[in-house]
Design an enzyme around this catalytic site. Structure first.
Site, mmCIF file in Angstrom:
data_model
loop_
_atom_site.group_PDB
_atom_site.id
_atom_site.type_symbol
_atom_site.label_atom_id
_atom_site.label_comp_id
_atom_site.label_asym_id
_atom_site.label_seq_id
_atom_site.Cartn_x
_atom_site.Cartn_y
_atom_site.Cartn_z
ATOM 1 N N CYS A 35 0.889 -1.102 0.170
ATOM 2 C CA CYS A 35 0.064 0.075 0.037
ATOM 3 C C CYS A 35 0.972 1.349 -0.083
ATOM 4 O O CYS A 35 1.587 1.335 -1.042
ATOM 5 C CB CYS A 35 -0.879 0.001 1.215
ATOM 6 S SG CYS A 35 -2.399 1.199 1.001
ATOM 7 N N HIS A 65 -3.628 -4.797 -0.682
ATOM 8 C CA HIS A 65 -3.310 -5.439 0.596
ATOM 9 C C HIS A 65 -3.429 -6.852 0.223
ATOM 10 O O HIS A 65 -4.588 -7.341 0.432
ATOM 11 C CB HIS A 65 -4.131 -4.910 1.803
ATOM 12 C CG HIS A 65 -4.033 -3.673 2.151
ATOM 13 N ND1 HIS A 65 -3.129 -3.447 3.160
ATOM 14 C CD2 HIS A 65 -4.624 -2.321 1.841
ATOM 15 C CE1 HIS A 65 -3.259 -2.018 3.497
ATOM 16 N NE2 HIS A 65 -3.918 -1.507 2.556
ATOM 17 N N GLU A 100 -2.533 -9.415 2.345
ATOM 18 C CA GLU A 100 -2.982 -9.897 3.364
ATOM 19 C C GLU A 100 -4.746 -9.655 3.721
ATOM 20 O O GLU A 100 -5.132 -10.432 4.485
ATOM 21 C CB GLU A 100 -2.376 -9.425 4.568
ATOM 22 C CG GLU A 100 -2.871 -7.751 5.122
ATOM 23 C CD GLU A 100 -2.421 -6.674 4.423
ATOM 24 O OE1 GLU A 100 -2.468 -5.567 4.827
ATOM 25 O OE2 GLU A 100 -1.630 -6.868 3.361
#
Length: 227
Positions: free
Chosen positions: A94, A203, A205
């Site tokens: 990011c 992102h 994750e």
């Protein structure tokens, strides 16, 4: 999550990864996702952990200038530079991608970035910002990160992005990095793979199975880098 030094390897050759701890939002999800991807993970800003791990992850949430100031406060700019110069893998996420570029412009204010790549982070020219939610990408040919997930969607949360790329013009004799694109109002850079230095605007994750596969691809690449 380990609290000890990240130097060396984990059990049975398990790659070690340090997630840079410099005050950037909630990084626990990144730590857990990297652990599930097969890494021994340390959350730290200690030089031994940052410089000694097989891989370093630089998260980023918030304003470009604030993230740069926080990175400087823990001497991260120098340590990231040392890793890149030594061919040691780094993954930005990011705003951790954005600060690798030359500059960011937010609310008319220009802030200097690390300058690893040419380009300026600017407001996306879209009717609705932030760009929040799932979006497809156009993966770079031969991408290591996107191997097996070239046609999947990833989770974005950002209002700013890099909308042009001229690395191959500035450095015509060098092999250009692999650049992956997405679009929100205009095309923007979704990921860059440049030798040891990689980054994603989205992102991983928070990107479900596709993000998990991308992180596994990166963690697996650390084994090859170490051999």
């Amino acid at each position: 999550m380990s609290s000890g030094a990240a130097t060396g390897t984990g059990p049975a050759g398990q790659p070690t990864v340090t997630v840079l701890d410099y005050g950037s939002g909630n990084v626990r999800s990144a730590v857990r996702a990297l652990e599930r991807a097969g890494a021994k993970v340390t959350l730290s800003a200690r030089p031994d952990d940052v410089l000694g791990a097989d891989g370093l992850v630089v998260p980023g949430v918030g304003a470009f200038g604030s993230v740069m100031a926080e990175l400087k406060s823990v001497d991260a700019i120098r340590m990231i530079g040392r890793r890149v110069a030594g061919g040691r893998p780094v993954l930005g996420i990011c705003v951790g991608l954005q600060v690798l570029f030359e500059a960011g412009v937010e609310h008319g204010v220009r802030e200097e970035g690390m300058g690893e790549w040419p380009g300026t982070v600017e407001l996306l020219p879209a009717d609705v910002v932030p760009h929040m939610g799932w979006n497809t990408v156009k993966a770079a040919e031969g991408s290591i990160l996107f191997n097996g997930v070239e046609n999947e969607r990833f989770y974005f949360v950002h209002s700013y992005g890099v909308q042009s790329w001229d690395f191959d013009v500035i450095q015509p004799k060098m092999k250009p990095p692999a650049v992956t694109w997405s679009e929100h109002g205009a095309p923007f850079i979704a990921a860059v793979e440049n030798g040891p230095l990689c980054a994603t605007q989205f992102h991983p994750e928070k990107s479900g199975d596709a993000g998990a596969r991308l992180l596994r691809n990166w963690v697996q690449s650390l084994k090859g880098d170490r051999d």
